[in-house]
Design a protein around this motif. Sequence first.
Motif, PDB file in Angstrom:
ATOM      1  N   SER A   9       1.189  -1.189  -0.196  1.00  0.00           N
ATOM      2  CA  SER A   9      -0.064  -0.109   0.490  1.00  0.00           C
ATOM      3  C   SER A   9       0.690   0.785  -0.036  1.00  0.00           C
ATOM      4  CB  SER A   9      -0.537  -0.498   1.826  1.00  0.00           C
ATOM      5  OG  SER A   9      -2.061  -1.005   1.337  1.00  0.00           O
ATOM      6  N   ASP A  10       1.744   0.741   0.390  1.00  0.00           N
ATOM      7  CA  ASP A  10       2.836   1.984   1.031  1.00  0.00           C
ATOM      8  C   ASP A  10       3.537   2.513  -0.905  1.00  0.00           C
ATOM      9  OD1 ASP A  10       2.363   2.492   4.119  1.00  0.00           O
ATOM     10  OD2 ASP A  10       4.804   1.770   4.088  1.00  0.00           O
ATOM     11  N   THR A  38      -6.034   3.465   4.900  1.00  0.00           N
ATOM     12  CA  THR A  38      -5.096   3.032   5.527  1.00  0.00           C
ATOM     13  C   THR A  38      -4.502   3.971   3.826  1.00  0.00           C
ATOM     14  OG1 THR A  38      -5.705   0.942   5.287  1.00  0.00           O
ATOM     15  CG2 THR A  38      -4.012   1.368   3.490  1.00  0.00           C
ATOM     16  N   CYS A  42      -0.191   5.399   4.763  1.00  0.00           N
ATOM     17  CA  CYS A  42       1.323   4.681   4.964  1.00  0.00           C
ATOM     18  C   CYS A  42       1.487   6.598   3.910  1.00  0.00           C
ATOM     19  CB  CYS A  42       0.065   5.099   2.628  1.00  0.00           C
ATOM     20  SG  CYS A  42      -0.013   3.376   3.004  1.00  0.00           S
TER      21      CYS A  42
END
Length: 69
Positions: A9-10, A38, A42
């Motif tokens: 996700s980052d 999220t 991130c």
Amino acid sequence: MDEDGLSASDVLVLQVVREEGPVPRKEINESVPVADRTVGKCLSTLREDGFVERRPNPRDARGYVYESR
């Protein structure tokens, strides 16, 4: 800066910021297939690790834009 250790996700969020930045969070949320919460996590991680910067949004004084370092 080394991207090892970043979550999938980052990396997705970082890719959007690099390609579209400076970009408001709303546009990041719309560009990645992860929950809004999220995206926020991130962005915090990426800021802490020195990958992105948060600046006031010149078009909306209430918000911020994110850009890569």
